[in-house]
Every structure is written in structure tokens, then in C-alpha cells.
Motif scaffolding. Structure first.
Motif, mmCIF file in Angstrom:
data_model
loop_
_atom_site.group_PDB
_atom_site.id
_atom_site.type_symbol
_atom_site.label_atom_id
_atom_site.label_comp_id
_atom_site.label_asym_id
_atom_site.label_seq_id
_atom_site.Cartn_x
_atom_site.Cartn_y
_atom_site.Cartn_z
ATOM 1 N N ARG A 1 0.827 -1.207 0.000
ATOM 2 C CA ARG A 1 0.000 0.000 0.000
ATOM 3 C C ARG A 1 0.869 1.269 0.000
ATOM 4 N N PRO A 2 1.796 1.424 -0.971
ATOM 5 C CA PRO A 2 2.699 2.577 -0.954
ATOM 6 C C PRO A 2 1.980 3.916 -1.062
ATOM 7 N N GLU A 3 0.765 3.930 -1.593
ATOM 8 C CA GLU A 3 0.008 5.191 -1.663
ATOM 9 C C GLU A 3 -0.296 5.733 -0.269
ATOM 10 N N GLN A 4 -0.264 4.859 0.730
ATOM 11 C CA GLN A 4 -0.555 5.293 2.095
ATOM 12 C C GLN A 4 0.648 5.952 2.778
ATOM 13 N N MET A 5 1.762 6.068 2.063
ATOM 14 C CA MET A 5 2.886 6.845 2.596
ATOM 15 C C MET A 5 2.474 8.301 2.768
ATOM 16 N N ALA A 6 1.382 8.715 2.113
ATOM 17 C CA ALA A 6 0.879 10.091 2.230
ATOM 18 C C ALA A 6 -0.298 10.190 3.205
ATOM 19 N N ALA A 7 -0.609 9.111 3.927
ATOM 20 C CA ALA A 7 -1.680 9.142 4.937
ATOM 21 C C ALA A 7 -1.199 9.955 6.140
ATOM 22 N N VAL A 8 -2.095 10.203 7.081
ATOM 23 C CA VAL A 8 -1.727 10.958 8.283
ATOM 24 C C VAL A 8 -2.177 10.213 9.533
ATOM 25 N N THR A 9 -1.388 10.363 10.592
ATOM 26 C CA THR A 9 -1.717 9.749 11.867
ATOM 27 C C THR A 9 -2.784 10.569 12.571
ATOM 28 N N VAL A 10 -3.867 9.910 12.985
ATOM 29 C CA VAL A 10 -4.934 10.557 13.743
ATOM 30 C C VAL A 10 -4.681 10.381 15.238
ATOM 31 N N ASN A 11 -4.222 9.198 15.607
ATOM 32 C CA ASN A 11 -4.013 8.877 17.017
ATOM 33 C C ASN A 11 -2.871 7.880 17.117
ATOM 34 N N LEU A 12 -1.992 8.082 18.123
ATOM 35 C CA LEU A 12 -0.907 7.148 18.375
ATOM 36 C C LEU A 12 -0.767 7.014 19.884
#
Length: 153
Positions: A87-98
Motif C-alpha cells: 500500500r505505498p500510496e498510504q505513505m501520504a496518509a496521516v496519523t490521527v491517534n498514536l
């Protein structure tokens, strides 16, 4: 037109042959300066392993791995794992909660290993769990929610 350097590349030789290497091609970014190059590979359906070589600048004043560094690595490892899962397209996702639980002191020298599981995926979110260890000793555990990257048209 010159093509921009790619941050994710498969390694064909050397000690990390068969892994994907992720280095930020932009000098001076947090990933490039504070984390360094990570190595990832799939580990089954919805699972991946992310490795990182620790450095002296990852340490705190007690010569243990700094907690802020560990949480920064955990945040990065989510996306390196998703790329390794195909899922390399998700390298541009953002963290909502950690959420981070520190379970032991990490040491400079041994590699960090993040074992990442994609627990569930909805239309907009991904729910992940991770453990971080060194030499089979648990250092930290993490759960996270990631907002998926927008689809490019």
C-alpha cells in the motif's frame, strides 16, 4: 524533466537485500535527520516488519533510546509497514491517534524491530497495532489510527 528521487526503494544486495529501504530524499527533514533509513518487508497478510539501525544520536542523556525518538520511529514505522504490505500510496496518509506504552529501555547499537499488524480498515481509516523490540526484548507497544491518503485521480 528529471524525476524526483523516490523515498522507497527495493534493495537487491548487501545486508538488507530483499527489504524495502525508506529514506527521505529531502535533506534536513525530521525523517532524514532524526530517524534515518528504515527497512521493511511484508510478514503475511496485513502484517509487516520494519527495522531501524540505532545511532548514538537516538540516545537520551542516560544513554538509552530517547522516548521521543521511539515515538517518532513508531509513527514512521506505520507507513513503512503499509508500503511493505503493498500500500505505498498510504505513505501520504496521516496519523490521527498514536498511543505509546514504553515497556523497557532501548539501547544504542542493536537494531529496532517493529512488528506491525493492520487490524481493520474502513473507507477512511486504518487501525494498526505494533510492538517494538530489540534482540527479542519488548521495548514499546503502540496502537494507532491512520487517516488514509486521498485517492489520486
Amino acid at each position: 524533466m528529471a524525476r524526483a528521487p523516490q523515498p522507497l526503494r527495493p534493495l537487491l544486495d548487501g545486508p538488507w537485500a530483499g527489504w524495502l529501504a525508506w529514506s527521505d530524499p529531502v535533506a534536513g527533514t525530521f525523517l532524514e535527520a532524526a530517524i534515518g533509513t528504515s527497512y521493511s518487508r511484508p510478514a503475511g497478510e496485513g502484517r509487516a516488519i520494519v527495522m531501524l539501525e540505532t545511532r548514538p544520536d537516538h540516545a537520551n542523556r542516560l544513554n538509552a533510546l530517547h522516548g521521543g525518538f521511539l515515538s517518532g520511529f513508531a509513527d514512521h514505522a506505520l507507513f513503512a509497514a503499509l508500503a511493505a504490505m503493498g500500500r505505498p500510496e498510504q505513505m501520504a496518509a496521516v496519523t490521527v491517534n498514536l498511543n505509546m506504552q514504553y515497556c523497557g529501555a532501548g539501547r544504542v547499537g542493536p537494531n529496532l524491530q517493529a512488528d506491525v499488524d493492520l487490524l481493520r480498515e474502513t473507507g477512511r481509516l486504518m487501525f494498526l497495532r505494533m510492538t517494538i523490540s530489540q534482540e527479542d526484548v519488548l521495548i514499546a507497544a503502540t496502537s494507532a489510527t491512520v487517516r488514509k491518503a486521498a485517492e489520486r485521480k
